[in-house]
Design an enzyme around this catalytic site. Structure first.
Site, PDB file in Angstrom:
ATOM      1  N   LYS A 133      -0.892  -9.329   3.314  1.00 37.27           N
ATOM      2  CA  LYS A 133      -0.091  -8.775   4.426  1.00 37.27           C
ATOM      3  C   LYS A 133      -0.973  -7.838   5.249  1.00 37.27           C
ATOM      4  O   LYS A 133      -1.734  -7.044   4.681  1.00 37.27           O
ATOM      5  CB  LYS A 133       1.138  -8.038   3.891  1.00 37.27           C
ATOM      6  CG  LYS A 133       1.989  -7.415   5.014  1.00 37.27           C
ATOM      7  CD  LYS A 133       3.398  -7.098   4.560  1.00 37.27           C
ATOM      8  CE  LYS A 133       3.533  -5.802   3.788  1.00 37.27           C
ATOM      9  NZ  LYS A 133       3.117  -4.592   4.519  1.00 37.27           N
TER      10      LYS A 133
ATOM     11  N   GLU B 133       9.936  -3.834  10.121  1.00 38.33           N
ATOM     12  CA  GLU B 133      10.299  -2.552   9.508  1.00 38.33           C
ATOM     13  C   GLU B 133      10.856  -1.597  10.562  1.00 38.33           C
ATOM     14  O   GLU B 133      10.219  -1.358  11.608  1.00 38.33           O
ATOM     15  CB  GLU B 133       9.060  -1.930   8.825  1.00 38.33           C
ATOM     16  CG  GLU B 133       9.375  -0.571   8.190  1.00 38.33           C
ATOM     17  CD  GLU B 133       8.337  -0.092   7.182  1.00 38.33           C
ATOM     18  OE1 GLU B 133       7.423  -0.870   6.826  1.00 38.33           O
ATOM     19  OE2 GLU B 133       8.458   1.065   6.752  1.00 38.33           O
TER      20      GLU B 133
ATOM     21  N   ASP C 264       0.842  -1.201   0.000  1.00 43.02           N
ATOM     22  CA  ASP C 264       0.000   0.000   0.000  1.00 43.02           C
ATOM     23  C   ASP C 264       0.880   1.256   0.000  1.00 43.02           C
ATOM     24  O   ASP C 264       0.379   2.378  -0.084  1.00 43.02           O
ATOM     25  CB  ASP C 264      -1.015  -0.003   1.151  1.00 43.02           C
ATOM     26  CG  ASP C 264      -0.368  -0.067   2.521  1.00 43.02           C
ATOM     27  OD1 ASP C 264       0.863  -0.202   2.603  1.00 43.02           O
ATOM     28  OD2 ASP C 264      -1.110   0.036   3.522  1.00 43.02           O
ATOM     29  N   SER C 265       2.205   1.053   0.012  1.00 43.91           N
ATOM     30  CA  SER C 265       3.126   2.164  -0.235  1.00 43.91           C
ATOM     31  C   SER C 265       2.818   2.821  -1.580  1.00 43.91           C
ATOM     32  O   SER C 265       3.245   3.952  -1.837  1.00 43.91           O
ATOM     33  CB  SER C 265       4.585   1.685  -0.205  1.00 43.91           C
ATOM     34  OG  SER C 265       4.766   0.573  -1.053  1.00 43.91           O
TER      35      SER C 265
ATOM     36  N   ASP D  65      -0.892  -6.074   0.169  1.00 46.55           N
ATOM     37  CA  ASP D  65      -1.329  -5.439   1.419  1.00 46.55           C
ATOM     38  C   ASP D  65      -2.835  -5.284   1.476  1.00 46.55           C
ATOM     39  O   ASP D  65      -3.456  -4.809   0.511  1.00 46.55           O
ATOM     40  CB  ASP D  65      -0.740  -4.018   1.498  1.00 46.55           C
ATOM     41  CG  ASP D  65       0.578  -3.985   2.236  1.00 46.55           C
ATOM     42  OD1 ASP D  65       0.779  -4.797   3.156  1.00 46.55           O
ATOM     43  OD2 ASP D  65       1.413  -3.117   1.890  1.00 46.55           O
TER      44      ASP D  65
HETATM   45  O1  KIV Z   1       3.732  -1.080   1.554  1.00 40.44           O
HETATM   46  C1  KIV Z   1       4.901  -1.494   1.440  1.00 40.44           C
HETATM   47  O2  KIV Z   1       5.571  -1.342   0.420  1.00 40.44           O
HETATM   48  C2  KIV Z   1       5.473  -2.200   2.589  1.00 40.44           C
HETATM   49  C3  KIV Z   1       6.953  -2.466   2.580  1.00 40.44           C
HETATM   50  C4  KIV Z   1       7.717  -1.229   2.737  1.00 40.44           C
HETATM   51  C5  KIV Z   1       7.332  -3.505   3.571  1.00 40.44           C
HETATM   52  O3  KIV Z   1       4.765  -2.517   3.505  1.00 40.44           O
END
Ligand code: KIV
EC number: 2.1.2.11
Length: 274
Positions: free
Chosen positions: A123, A192, A56-57, A95
């Site tokens: 995740k 993290e 979700d980044s 995510d």
């Molecule tokens: O959303 C994401 O990309 C993440 C990673 C930075 C682990 O959760």
């Protein structure tokens, strides 16, 4: 030949949860990249990236938000479908975005949507309060990656993007959370922005593979965001590295990241927290 034994070769068969669990017991680290589209996903499998994370980044790296909080299920599904079209070999993790797993029913319904879009594991961010969710998803055949330490969906609780687990009580809590989530059926755990010693302790004491980002070199795997690997981030976090400068082109940058994780060159002293 073990996966990634030669970082210049493409993955020769699909990576599964079992592949990654076997690697935990070996000396070989596995490599994860957070990415969001078909061409990057295709490149990842050619470069030997064992797992791709549709994180979700993408709220920040693709959509221009200040945090991951505005990200919706529809946006996640759109990007999971694109990544799944581009990559048939790496394990695809996706995510569940902010507040889409706050109840058991929501978690089951939304995880189903991501799996049907092409994810092979979901995740979720958080500690022991998610054990029931992890247990139920797992019972329903949905593999789960836990996420501890700096969990960006809680940025407003943390008061910023800060290293977690620096004091002994919080370190113990994170380590206990990892053990409880693994016991509930989590298959992997992302750590993290935690001190290297805490990540090493969790990696040693937890039966499931640990994936570090800003968590030192002793985790079973590393994950970086594609924008950081390619130097696209205006203010890159301390734990990241621009591999494009040295490599000269995009496939070269991804290959160098894979090779440096496998050989233990990355993360270096500049990328870890004590
Ligand atoms: O959303 C994401 O990309 C993440 C990673 C930075 C682990 O959760």
């Amino acid at each position: 030949m073990p996966y990634g034994a030669n970082a210049d070769t493409a993955l020769n068969k699909p990576v599964t949860v079992k592949t990654l669990q076997k690697l935990k017991g070996s000396d070989e680290k596995f490599v994860v990249v957070a990415l969001y589209d078909a061409p990057m996903a295709a490149m990842a499998q050619k470069c030997g990236v064992e797992a791709v994370l549709v994180g979700d980044s993408l709220g920040m790296t693709v959509l221009g938000y200040q945090s991951t909080i505005p990200v919706t299920m529809e946006q996640m599904i759109y990007h999971v479908e694109a990544v799944a079209r581009g990559n048939q070999k790496s394990l695809i993790i996706a995510d569940l975005p902010f507040m889409t797993y706050a109840t058991l029913d929501d978690a089951l319904k939304n995880a189903t949507r991501l799996m049907q879009a092409g994810a092979q594991m979901i995740k979720i961010e958080g500690g022991r309060w998610l054990t029931e969710t992890v247990r139920r998803l797992s019972e329903c055949g949905i593999p789960v990656c836990a996420h501890l330490g700096l969990t960006p969906q809680s940025v407003n609780k943390f008061g910023g993007f800060r290293v977690q687990g620096r004091d002994a009580a919080q370190a113990d809590e994170i380590a206990e959370d990892a053990a409880l989530l693994a016991e509930a059926g989590a298959d992997l755990v992302v750590l993290e922005c935690v001190p290297s010693a805490l990540a090493a302790r969790i990696t040693q004491n937890t039966p499931i593979p640990t994936i570090g980002i800003g968590a030192g070199r002793d985790t079973d795997a590393q994950v970086l965001v594609i924008n950081d690997i390619l130097g696209l981030t205006e203010q890159p976090p301390k734990f990241s590295k621009n591999f494009l400068t040295e490599a000269g082109d995009i496939p070269g940058a991804m290959k160098k990241y894979v090779a440096d994780v496998k050989s233990g060159v990355f993360p270096g002293d500049d990328h870890i927290f004590l």
